[in-house]
Design an enzyme around this catalytic site. Structure first.
Site, short mmCIF file in Angstrom:
data_model
loop_
_atom_site.label_atom_id
_atom_site.label_comp_id
_atom_site.label_asym_id
_atom_site.label_seq_id
_atom_site.Cartn_x
_atom_site.Cartn_y
_atom_site.Cartn_z
N GLU A 23 0.83 -1.21 0.00
CA GLU A 23 0.00 0.00 0.00
C GLU A 23 0.86 1.26 0.00
O GLU A 23 0.54 2.25 -0.67
CB GLU A 23 -0.92 0.01 1.23
N LYS A 152 -1.79 4.56 8.39
CA LYS A 152 -1.41 5.54 7.37
C LYS A 152 -2.58 5.87 6.45
O LYS A 152 -2.75 7.02 6.04
CB LYS A 152 -0.21 5.01 6.58
#
Length: 354
Positions: A23, A152
């Site tokens: 990611e 995040k």
């Protein structure tokens, strides 16, 4: 473990990725792609691309100073073949255990379970939900302060998908993730709501916070993304192999954008030693900062002049132009914010551009 140990950060000098989970690699590649798209627009003299456009002079303000923005019609979607590591996948971690009883945890010396230590490591204390977690999950790996992909992505609902240096060029206003797509087998609704949803831990973002961000006119806001499950599995997921086969994780990261491709191992280009500056990826801190600084010099925008002359990377990240972004992060990661317990991953911010 796919992240750089805290003890090695001072050796990185901006050339090594701190975190190369899929990611994070995708988001960093996306940011570098945007910088190069801005450079192409500046070089060609075109007013817009398929995704970005120049902002008109009347749109430029002190708070929203960026020369480029996403077109209003553009939406950003992300697919992940696994639930992001961290809080969004804790139920999956529990279910994968032969014994789902929470792992034994030494009694805390000064805090009870409602007030755990600052940040939780990987899968430890997996009975504690809704907390910031660090990578990696393996207890025998060197410790890091790299936050989980869940954390995040949750933060990106407030700061946008743009990195600090990219946000010097591109307005965050239309740069938020619209949809996160996950395989149904890795979609646990209660975990997703808790990790990302405005009724989960992100409920800690108060109306006072959002009012302060939006009143400033910087383009920052709280923009929750939608999480959509799909039945189709990724062809190379753990769940796609034959029962007789054993899936083996790879240490290789493939980076692809329409403008460049790279193969990484250990956060640097394949075939280079980890601390060799020649192994720097185009998506590492130093390379992206240099690309932004080079373009700023070409654009000759008064507000951006001098960002390449900052003595150190930390100076570039502390520019007055990033005050609104810094304020948003401070609210979200502060003691009263939804992502409290987020220590900074310091140690690789004193390098310079050659």
């Amino acid at each position: 473990m796919k992240c750089l140990p805290s003890s090695k950060l001072p050796l990185a000098h901006g050339n090594i990725l701190h975190d190369w989970h899929a990611e994070i690699v995708a988001i960093r590649a996306f940011n570098r792609y945007l910088v190069e798209e801005c450079a192409d627009l500046a070089a060609s003299g075109l007013r817009s691309s398929a995704f970005l456009r120049h902002r008109e002079e009347a749109e430029i303000t002190r708070a929203e100073h960026q020369p480029f923005t996403f077109k209003e019609s553009v939406q950003i979607h992300m697919y992940s073949s696994e639930a992001p590591c961290g809080d969004a996948s804790m139920e999956l971690v529990m279910d994968a255990q032969d014994d789902a009883t929470p792992w034994p945890v030494p009694p805390p010396s000064s805090q009870d379970l409602e007030h755990p230590p600052t940040g939780l490591r990987g899968r430890a204390n997996f009975s504690l939900l809704g907390h910031v977690r660090f990578k990696p999950s393996r207890t025998d790996a060197p410790p890091t302060l790299s936050k989980s992909c869940t954390d995040k992505l949750a933060l990106a609902q407030t700061t946008s998908l743009l990195s600090s240096v990219t946000s010097l060029l591109v307005s965050p206003r239309n740069a938020y993730l619209s949809t996160l797509v996950l395989p149904a087998s890795h979609h646990v609704p209660s975990a997703i709501t808790r990790a990302f949803g405005p009724s989960g831990r992100m409920a800690g973002i108060t109306p006072e916070m959002t009012s302060r961000w939006e009143t400033g006119g910087s383009g920052y806001r709280f923009q929750p993304f939608e999480v959509r499950p799909v039945n189709q599995e990724f062809a190379y997921s753990r769940r796609s192999v034959e029962p007789s086969q054993t899936p083996v994780p790879s240490n290789i990261s493939a980076v692809y954008t329409p403008k460049f491709q790279e193969t990484l191992i250990g956060g640097v280009l394949q075939g280079r030693k980890q601390y060799d500056p020649r192994g720097a990826s185009r998506i590492c801190r130093k390379s992206t900062w240099k690309a932004v600084a080079d373009l700023a010099a070409v654009l000759a925008v008064p507000a951006l002049l001098g960002i390449g002359r900052a003595l150190q990377y930390q100076d570039a990240k502390n520019l007055d132009l990033l005050d609104w972004r810094s304020a948003v992060k401070a609210d979200v990661k502060g003691q009263d914010g939804p992502l409290k317990g987020w220590p900074e991953n310091k140690g690789d911010d004193c390098f310079r551009l050659e």
